[in-house]
Design a protein around this motif. Structure first.
Motif, short mmCIF file in Angstrom:
data_model
loop_
_atom_site.label_atom_id
_atom_site.label_comp_id
_atom_site.label_asym_id
_atom_site.label_seq_id
_atom_site.Cartn_x
_atom_site.Cartn_y
_atom_site.Cartn_z
N GLU A 14 1.62 42.30 32.96
CA GLU A 14 2.27 42.53 34.25
C GLU A 14 1.63 43.71 34.98
O GLU A 14 1.41 43.65 36.20
N LYS A 15 1.32 44.75 34.24
CA LYS A 15 0.72 45.95 34.85
C LYS A 15 -0.68 45.68 35.36
O LYS A 15 -1.07 46.14 36.45
N ALA A 16 -1.49 44.93 34.58
CA ALA A 16 -2.88 44.68 34.96
C ALA A 16 -3.01 43.53 35.95
O ALA A 16 -4.05 43.38 36.60
N GLY A 17 -1.99 42.70 36.06
CA GLY A 17 -2.07 41.54 36.95
C GLY A 17 -2.95 40.45 36.39
O GLY A 17 -3.36 39.54 37.11
N ALA A 18 -3.26 40.52 35.12
CA ALA A 18 -4.07 39.50 34.45
C ALA A 18 -3.66 39.47 32.98
O ALA A 18 -3.18 40.47 32.43
N GLU A 19 -3.86 38.34 32.36
CA GLU A 19 -3.45 38.22 30.96
C GLU A 19 -4.16 39.25 30.09
O GLU A 19 -5.38 39.43 30.17
N THR A 20 -3.36 39.95 29.29
CA THR A 20 -3.88 40.97 28.39
C THR A 20 -3.32 40.72 27.00
O THR A 20 -2.13 40.45 26.85
N PHE A 21 -4.18 40.81 26.01
CA PHE A 21 -3.78 40.52 24.64
C PHE A 21 -4.00 41.74 23.75
O PHE A 21 -4.85 42.59 24.02
N VAL A 22 -3.21 41.82 22.69
CA VAL A 22 -3.38 42.87 21.69
C VAL A 22 -3.52 42.21 20.33
O VAL A 22 -3.11 41.06 20.13
N GLY A 23 -4.11 42.93 19.40
CA GLY A 23 -4.28 42.41 18.05
C GLY A 23 -3.08 42.75 17.18
O GLY A 23 -2.60 43.88 17.19
N ARG A 24 -2.58 41.76 16.44
CA ARG A 24 -1.47 41.97 15.51
C ARG A 24 -1.94 41.59 14.11
O ARG A 24 -2.34 40.45 13.86
N VAL A 25 -1.90 42.56 13.21
CA VAL A 25 -2.38 42.33 11.85
C VAL A 25 -1.45 41.38 11.11
O VAL A 25 -0.22 41.48 11.20
N GLU A 26 -2.04 40.43 10.40
CA GLU A 26 -1.28 39.54 9.53
C GLU A 26 -1.34 40.10 8.11
O GLU A 26 -2.37 40.02 7.44
N VAL A 27 -0.24 40.70 7.69
CA VAL A 27 -0.20 41.29 6.34
C VAL A 27 -0.26 40.17 5.31
O VAL A 27 0.53 39.22 5.35
#
Length: 253
Positions: free
Chosen positions: A28-41
């Motif tokens: 929402e802040k960037a106005g474009a899709e932004t992704f983050v990495g989520r570790v799979e334990v």
């Protein structure tokens, strides 16, 4: 239980696996899709697992002794912190008591409904950099099968029922598997036992419908069942999906 569960995955056992997930706030802040990495334990080690691993890697102390020492260490840390002290295990972790909540004035009294004591754990330098040299592996989750309906074919054709013994119909999506692999296919959990249900008659050729047969006799009606489908979808990773609606036993009329 999660709907989609990865049972096992081939690959580099020393890598840190991660998945990309959409970050709504950043998007929402960037106005474009932004992704983050989520570790799979991969798994969580308990006290016994840690002790066993230490012995495997050459620790001269017995597992039982390690568990005893670590257990007493945890008790001592709790006692010290509850008395207002901090415990600093150099380079590993620091434990310290902290106050949560707000106060209306400088001389305000403690209000148990607003204030509480907690324990903060701060990671030390050795742990902060422990994974910095690890390999990473992005895990891309494919579109997995779904289980949408289970219908018995013996009594009245009731939904959410499996007759024992007897045939039943499963509906969903991507219901294909390697029938020669013992850990793939359809399974139900009944009376603490996992039971595989085989195909009934010839394959339908329709990935949205499967006719199965339950060989297990049931003692009574209405006993809750868990029902699973496992498949590698032609790859190396074994996935499991669970039927989420109510499912119960029935005996033939």
């Amino acid at each position: 239980m999660d709907t989609d569960i990865v049972i096992n995955s081939e690959g580099d056992l020393k890598s840190v696996n991660y998945r990309l997930v959409r970050n709504e706030l950043a998007t929402e802040k960037a106005g474009a899709e932004t992704f983050v990495g989520r570790v799979e334990v991969k798994e969580t080690y308990g006290l016994q697992d840690v002790a066993r691993q230490m012995v495997r890697e050459g620790c001269a102390v017995k597992e039982s002794t390690i568990r005893l020492v670590l257990g007493e260490f945890a008790d001592l840390v709790a006692e010290l912190v509850s008395a207002g002290r901090a415990v600093n295990i150099s380079g590993l972790v620091k434990f310290a008591p902290a106050v949560r909540g707000t106060f209306a004035a400088e001389d305000a009294a403690w209000d148990p409904s607003k204030n509480r004591l907690v324990v903060n754990a701060t990671v030390g330098a050795r742990l902060r950099t422990a994974a910095s040299g690890s390999g990473v592996r992005r895990v891309d989750l494919p579109t997995l099968p779904t289980l949408t309906d289970v219908t018995e074919l013996v009594n009245s054709g009731a939904r959410g029922v499996i007759v024992g013994p007897g045939p039943f119909l499963v509906q969903g999506t991507k219901l294909t598997w390697d029938d020669e692999a013992e850990d793939e296919g359809f399974f139900m959990l009944y009376a603490g036992r996992e039971i595989r249900c085989d195909q009934y008659g010839d394959p339908t050729g329709d990935p949205t419908k499967v006719l199965l047969y339950n060989d297990e006799p049931f003692d009574s009606d209405g006993v809750p069942l868990q029902f699973f489908f496992r498949t590698r979808m032609g790859g190396d990773v074994l996935y499991m999906v669970e039927y989420k609606d109510t499912l119960v036993t029935a005996v033939p009329n």
